[in-house]
Design an enzyme around this catalytic site. Structure first.
Site, PDB file in Angstrom:
ATOM      1  N   ASP A   1     -92.186  24.556   6.374  1.00  0.00           N
ATOM      2  CA  ASP A   1     -90.930  24.492   5.617  1.00  0.00           C
ATOM      3  C   ASP A   1     -90.821  25.601   4.567  1.00  0.00           C
ATOM      4  O   ASP A   1     -90.210  25.419   3.519  1.00  0.00           O
ATOM      5  CB  ASP A   1     -90.763  23.116   4.923  1.00  0.00           C
TER       6      ASP A   1
ATOM      7  N   LYS B   1     -89.086  29.810   7.372  1.00  0.00           N
ATOM      8  CA  LYS B   1     -89.337  30.749   8.475  1.00  0.00           C
ATOM      9  C   LYS B   1     -88.106  30.960   9.328  1.00  0.00           C
ATOM     10  O   LYS B   1     -87.895  32.031   9.874  1.00  0.00           O
ATOM     11  CB  LYS B   1     -90.474  30.240   9.376  1.00  0.00           C
TER      12      LYS B   1
ATOM     13  N   GLY C   1     -88.713  22.312  12.687  1.00  0.00           N
ATOM     14  CA  GLY C   1     -87.263  22.244  12.491  1.00  0.00           C
ATOM     15  C   GLY C   1     -86.836  23.471  11.725  1.00  0.00           C
ATOM     16  O   GLY C   1     -87.216  23.635  10.573  1.00  0.00           O
ATOM     17  N   HIS C   2     -86.137  24.373  12.384  1.00  0.00           N
ATOM     18  CA  HIS C   2     -85.689  25.583  11.714  1.00  0.00           C
ATOM     19  C   HIS C   2     -84.199  25.488  11.428  1.00  0.00           C
ATOM     20  O   HIS C   2     -83.382  25.453  12.342  1.00  0.00           O
ATOM     21  CB  HIS C   2     -85.996  26.829  12.565  1.00  0.00           C
TER      22      HIS C   2
ATOM     23  N   GLN D   1     -94.757  25.104  11.768  1.00  0.00           N
ATOM     24  CA  GLN D   1     -95.593  24.474  10.720  1.00  0.00           C
ATOM     25  C   GLN D   1     -96.156  25.548   9.784  1.00  0.00           C
ATOM     26  O   GLN D   1     -95.502  26.550   9.573  1.00  0.00           O
ATOM     27  CB  GLN D   1     -96.712  23.617  11.335  1.00  0.00           C
TER      28      GLN D   1
HETATM   29  P1  IMP Z   1     -97.283  16.133  13.888  1.00  0.00           P
HETATM   30  O1  IMP Z   1     -97.247  17.617  14.031  1.00  0.00           O
HETATM   31  O2  IMP Z   1     -96.000  15.455  14.205  1.00  0.00           O
HETATM   32  O3  IMP Z   1     -98.462  15.542  14.611  1.00  0.00           O
HETATM   33  O4  IMP Z   1     -97.558  15.809  12.330  1.00  0.00           O
HETATM   34  C1  IMP Z   1     -98.771  16.190  11.679  1.00  0.00           C
HETATM   35  C2  IMP Z   1     -98.486  16.640  10.241  1.00  0.00           C
HETATM   36  O5  IMP Z   1     -97.774  17.876  10.288  1.00  0.00           O
HETATM   37  C3  IMP Z   1     -97.611  15.689   9.442  1.00  0.00           C
HETATM   38  O6  IMP Z   1     -98.013  15.755   8.090  1.00  0.00           O
HETATM   39  C4  IMP Z   1     -96.225  16.272   9.580  1.00  0.00           C
HETATM   40  O7  IMP Z   1     -95.385  15.906   8.519  1.00  0.00           O
HETATM   41  C5  IMP Z   1     -96.558  17.753   9.544  1.00  0.00           C
HETATM   42  N1  IMP Z   1     -95.560  18.594  10.211  1.00  0.00           N
HETATM   43  C6  IMP Z   1     -95.343  18.747  11.531  1.00  0.00           C
HETATM   44  N2  IMP Z   1     -94.361  19.628  11.757  1.00  0.00           N
HETATM   45  C7  IMP Z   1     -93.966  20.083  10.552  1.00  0.00           C
HETATM   46  C8  IMP Z   1     -93.010  21.063  10.134  1.00  0.00           C
HETATM   47  O8  IMP Z   1     -92.329  21.712  10.933  1.00  0.00           O
HETATM   48  N3  IMP Z   1     -92.896  21.240   8.787  1.00  0.00           N
HETATM   49  C9  IMP Z   1     -93.658  20.570   7.887  1.00  0.00           C
HETATM   50  N4  IMP Z   1     -94.576  19.663   8.238  1.00  0.00           N
HETATM   51  C10 IMP Z   1     -94.725  19.423   9.554  1.00  0.00           C
END
Ligand code: IMP
Length: 429
Positions: free
Chosen positions: A13, A16, A40-41, A222
């Site tokens: 977040d 990007k 999520g972009h 991420q």
């Molecule tokens: P997962 O990727 O859904 O397995 O989540 C694992 C961790 O990564 C959790 O803390 C999510 O909130 C975090 N996470 C996954 N995708 C994003 C992203 O795009 N932005 C911020 N945090 C993310």
């Protein structure tokens, strides 16, 4: 320099989406190399914000090629929704959007297991999109790749194996395996036909593009602190967002990566569970959340907010070999009297300048802050670094010193033109 990796240096977040959008117009190919629709972009298109979860944001430029590499996990249903959404907006994807035949497929049982595990005693705070369970199957060597999904007999065989293997955990949570299988098969008929035209050997495509000296932008999802190896394990995602992830994620040798660019927010946020040394529980945290609109683009969850953590960003610069940084959301810090910057951690009597691997230190360490005067005047709308308030300039320069990489671009808003080129004419590619 035809290949550039863009990645997040904090917990995701960082903004990007806008950066990739800004650089995409200079690229020929935009490629994702890990993660899935957990990302999520948020982008601005025709003055309206909208969110892409899976398809690289470069798709908004007509003629750009967008690829999803083998390191990404693909939910065919989510992919169909995104393609349909773009088509409705008259953004054509056929002939310039491709997915790797070796990417792994997220199936409904992955999402169910993600939810079940989140109810257990190791809560990660995942996006519940089935990302972790899908990557787990990949490592367990029972995963379904896109190429397997397209070969019906192979798929049926794998589906039975997977449902048998997962029967206990699913039944325990009241899932009817036969109903689940019927639902998957019904979707499979339609979704396999839908995705087929996009499927190809993206690694070969990338090799050919490099031979033709095309410009390739590799987009990470991420952030470094969510990296499976270098993040706040176990509170991480299940892939490698660091720059090195690009090699296994698209099928490219490390000698082909020319440049690495990190995106960094002027303060820090994270969603989900896990250690967060600079977290603010007071009005300043609320101020940053509201000013920065810090609510998850994928799940809508309020983001945890804190001061800039130089220990974290220095770690990111190091593990990805970042050569340039783009600073985002500096405008959200307008109006703060005293700004704090975390320069080290303290746990018991020891001071940590480098990011510690110990769960205990990560959890209980206290931030060592340095204080700086804030800036009151408006920075939004400024396009020249020297026209920024002096204290804002000092803040940027101090961050550069602390993290060990130059800040070449500053973003002061969502729109493409709300950007300061600190270093003019930087050669990104
Ligand atoms: P997962 O990727 O859904 O397995 O989540 C694992 C961790 O990564 C959790 O803390 C999510 O909130 C975090 N996470 C996954 N995708 C994003 C992203 O795009 N932005 C911020 N945090 C993310």
């Amino acid at each position: 320099m035809p290949t550039l990796v863009v990645l997040g240096t904090q917990w995701g977040d960082e903004g990007k989406g806008k950066v990739v959008d800004y650089l995409a117009k200079k690229a020929d190919y935009i490629v994702r190399y890990q993660g899935g629709n957990n990302a999520g972009h948020t982008l601005i298109y025709e003055n309206k914000p909208f969110v892409l979860h899976l398809i690289p944001s470069g798709i908004l430029f007509p003629k750009k090629n967008c690829l999803i590499g083998n390191g990404v996990v693909i939910d065919p249903k989510a992919l169909k929704e995104e393609v349909t959404f773009l088509n409705k907006k008259k953004i054509a994807v056929k002939g310039r959007f491709f997915i790797s035949e070796q990417a792994h497929v997220i199936l409904p049982y992955h999402k169910l297991i993600d939810e079940i595990l989140e109810r257990g005693n190791v809560k990660i705070g995942t996006t519940k999109r089935g990302i972790g369970p899908c990557y787990s199957d990949k490592v367990k060597r029972i995963g379904v790749r896109v190429v397997d999904y397209l070969e019906k007999d192979v798929f049926l065989n794998l589906l039975d194996k997977n449902l048998t293997e997962k029967a206990l955990i699913l039944k325990d949570s009241g899932v009817d395996i036969e109903d689940l299988k019927k639902e998957i098969l019904k979707d499979h008929n339609e979704l396999s036909k839908f995705i087929k035209p996009f499927v190809t050997d993206t690694s070969l495509m990338i090799e050919n593009a490099i031979k033709k000296n095309k410009k390739l932008l590799f987009e990470s999802a991420q952030g470094t602190l969510l990296d499976l190896d270098f993040g706040t394990y176990p509170y991480v995602t299940s892939s490698n967002p660091i720059a090195g992830g690009v090699c296994p994620g698209v099928g490219l040798g490390p000698t082909e990566v020319d440049n690495v660019l990190g995106v960094v927010k002027a303060y820090t946020t994270r969603v989900g569970e896990g250690p967060f040394t600079v977290e603010l529980f007071d009005e300043m945290g609320d101020f940053l959340r509201e000013k920065g609109g810090e609510y998850g683009a994928t799940t809508g969850r309020p983001r945890r907010c804190g001061w800039f953590d130089a220990v974290v960003v220095r770690h990111s610069v190091r593990v990805s070999g970042i050569k340039h940084l783009i600073l985002t959301k500096l405008d959200c810090m307008e109006g703060i009297d005293i700004i704090k910057v975390c320069v080290a951690y303290r746990y018991k009597s020891k001071v940590y300048k480098d990011f510690p691997a110990s769960r205990t230190v990560q959890k209980y360490a206290k931030p060592v802050y340095e204080e700086m005067a804030g800036f009151k005047c408006k920075v939004k709308g400024v396009t020249d670094f020297k026209k920024l308030p002096l204290n804002a300039q000092k803040y940027v320069k101090r961050l550069e010193q602390l993290v060990g990489a130059p800040i070449d671009l500053i973003s002061l808003g969502r729109k493409r033109e709300e950007t300061i080129e600190v270093t003019k004419n930087t050669k990104w590619f």
